[in-house]
Write a protein that holds these residues in place. Structure first.
Motif, PDB file in Angstrom:
ATOM      1  N   CYS A   1      -2.796  15.911  -4.833  1.00 22.81           N
ATOM      2  CA  CYS A   1      -3.814  15.160  -4.088  1.00 22.81           C
ATOM      3  C   CYS A   1      -5.085  14.977  -4.908  1.00 22.81           C
ATOM      4  O   CYS A   1      -5.699  13.901  -4.882  1.00 22.81           O
TER       5      CYS A   1
ATOM      6  N   CYS B   1      -4.396  12.260  -7.716  1.00 21.28           N
ATOM      7  CA  CYS B   1      -4.299  10.866  -7.272  1.00 21.28           C
ATOM      8  C   CYS B   1      -5.357  10.479  -6.253  1.00 21.28           C
ATOM      9  O   CYS B   1      -5.397   9.333  -5.802  1.00 21.28           O
TER      10      CYS B   1
ATOM     11  N   HIS C   1       2.415   1.672  -3.425  1.00 22.84           N
ATOM     12  CA  HIS C   1       1.381   2.087  -4.374  1.00 22.84           C
ATOM     13  C   HIS C   1       1.042   3.571  -4.196  1.00 22.84           C
ATOM     14  O   HIS C   1       0.917   4.306  -5.172  1.00 22.84           O
ATOM     15  N   THR C   2       0.920   4.013  -2.961  1.00 21.35           N
ATOM     16  CA  THR C   2       0.599   5.420  -2.691  1.00 21.35           C
ATOM     17  C   THR C   2       1.729   6.325  -3.170  1.00 21.35           C
ATOM     18  O   THR C   2       1.481   7.358  -3.796  1.00 21.35           O
TER      19      THR C   2
ATOM     20  N   ASN D   1       0.835  -1.210   0.000  1.00 22.92           N
ATOM     21  CA  ASN D   1       0.000   0.000   0.000  1.00 22.92           C
ATOM     22  C   ASN D   1       0.863   1.251   0.000  1.00 22.92           C
ATOM     23  O   ASN D   1       0.569   2.216  -0.706  1.00 22.92           O
ATOM     24  N   ARG D   2       1.922   1.256   0.793  1.00 17.58           N
ATOM     25  CA  ARG D   2       2.840   2.395   0.857  1.00 17.58           C
ATOM     26  C   ARG D   2       3.483   2.628  -0.511  1.00 17.58           C
ATOM     27  O   ARG D   2       3.511   3.757  -1.008  1.00 17.58           O
TER      28      ARG D   2
ATOM     29  N   TYR E   1       4.136  10.867   3.473  1.00 16.71           N
ATOM     30  CA  TYR E   1       5.198  10.352   2.617  1.00 16.71           C
ATOM     31  C   TYR E   1       6.213  11.405   2.176  1.00 16.71           C
ATOM     32  O   TYR E   1       7.371  11.076   1.935  1.00 16.71           O
TER      33      TYR E   1
ATOM     34  N   THR F   1      -2.465  12.481   3.839  1.00 12.11           N
ATOM     35  CA  THR F   1      -1.818  11.281   3.289  1.00 12.11           C
ATOM     36  C   THR F   1      -0.538  11.665   2.550  1.00 12.11           C
ATOM     37  O   THR F   1       0.495  11.021   2.713  1.00 12.11           O
TER      38      THR F   1
ATOM     39  N   ILE G   1      -6.108  11.514  -3.050  1.00 15.68           N
ATOM     40  CA  ILE G   1      -5.751  11.305  -1.642  1.00 15.68           C
ATOM     41  C   ILE G   1      -5.939  12.606  -0.865  1.00 15.68           C
ATOM     42  O   ILE G   1      -6.041  13.684  -1.457  1.00 15.68           O
TER      43      ILE G   1
ATOM     44  N   ASP H   1       1.560   6.538  -6.868  1.00 17.15           N
ATOM     45  CA  ASP H   1       0.443   7.398  -7.276  1.00 17.15           C
ATOM     46  C   ASP H   1       0.815   8.877  -7.133  1.00 17.15           C
ATOM     47  O   ASP H   1       0.514   9.685  -8.021  1.00 17.15           O
ATOM     48  N   ILE H   2       1.447   9.230  -6.039  1.00 19.17           N
ATOM     49  CA  ILE H   2       1.861  10.615  -5.812  1.00 19.17           C
ATOM     50  C   ILE H   2       2.876  11.036  -6.869  1.00 19.17           C
ATOM     51  O   ILE H   2       2.769  12.115  -7.456  1.00 19.17           O
TER      52      ILE H   2
END
Length: 192
Positions: free
Chosen positions: A40, A43, A13-14, A10-11, A53, A49, A45, A17-18
Motif C-alpha cells: 500500500c 503504490c 490500473h489499481t 480504474n480497476r 481486490y 483499497t 493506496i 499498481d498493486i
C-alpha cells in the motif's frame, strides 16, 4: 472499437499498481518481506483499497502466477507435431516473447526466492501438453511421462539460466537450443 468503462480501467490500473508494488518488494525482500502495508505504501493506496481486490499477499502472487501459466498454456496446449521443427519454432518464439514481456516476473519466480509451486505447475503443464503428442506417436505411457519430465525440467532449467544469466541471447539461438533439447528428450528409449 469501444473503450472499456472508466470503472473497469480504474480497476485494472489499481490491480496493476498493486502487482507492480508486490513485484518491487518481492524482488528485493522475498515473499517474507512482502506486507500489505508495504504494498500500500509503494503504490499509494489505503489498505481497504487493497482488500477490495485481494484477500492477502498470496492472492496477489497466485493471480500473477495463474495469469502467466494460463498464457503459456494457451501458447503450448495444442503443440504442433513435435517433429515438425518449423511449427515448433513458432511455438518456441511465442513462448520466448511471452517470457521476455514478463521478464521481471519470471526472474523473481525462477530465482532462489521464487515460488517452487510455480515451477511445479509449469512442469506439469509442459508434461501434459507433450504427453498427448508422444501418445499420438504410440510412445508407451511410462516413456511419455518420463520424457515429458526430462524435457520440462531441462526446458525450465534453460529458461531459468537465460532469464538470470543471459537475457539478451537472440531468439533464434534460443529456439535452436530448445529444438535440440526437444530432440534429445524425445529420442526413443532403447529396451534393456
Amino acid at each position: 472499437m469501444d473503450m472499456p468503462p472508466r470503472r473497469t480501467l480504474n480497476r485494472q490500473h489499481t490491480i496493476q499498481d498493486i502487482e507492480s508494488a508486490f513485484l518491487e518488494i518481492y524482488q528485493r525482500d522475498g515473499i517474507d518481506g512482502v506486507s500489505i502495508a508495504g504494498i500500500c505504501q509503494v503504490c499509494g493506496i489505503a489498505r481497504s483499497t487493497f482488500y477490495l481486490y485481494f484477500e492477502d499477499k498470496f492472492a496477489v502472487l497466485q493471480g500473477v502466477e495463474d495469469r502467466l501459466l494460463s498464457a503459456l498454456w494457451e501458447i503450448c496446449r495444442n503443440l504442433p507435431d513435435i517433429m515438425d521443427h518449423s511449427s515448433a519454432t513458432d511455438t518456441a518464439l511465442r513462448t520466448i516473447t511471452h517470457i521476455r514481456e514478463n521478464l521481471d516476473w519470471y526472474r523473481v519466480l525462477l530465482s532462489n526466492r521464487g515460488d517452487p509451486m510455480f515451477v511445479y505447475r509449469w512442469k506439469k503443464d509442459i508434461v501434459k501438453s507433450l504427453r498427448r503428442k508422444l501418445e499420438q506417436r504410440n510412445v508407451n505411457e511410462l516413456d511419455a511421462v518420463i520424457q515429458g519430465v526430462m524435457f520440462s525440467s531441462a526446458l525450465i532449467g534453460l529458461y531459468t539460466h537465460i532469464t538470470m544469466e543471459c537475457p539478451d541471447i537472440p531468439d533464434q539461438t534460443l529456439c535452436r537450443y530448445m529444438d535440440d533439447l526437444l530432440a534429445r528428450s524425445l529420442k526413443p528409449i532403447s529396451p534393456r
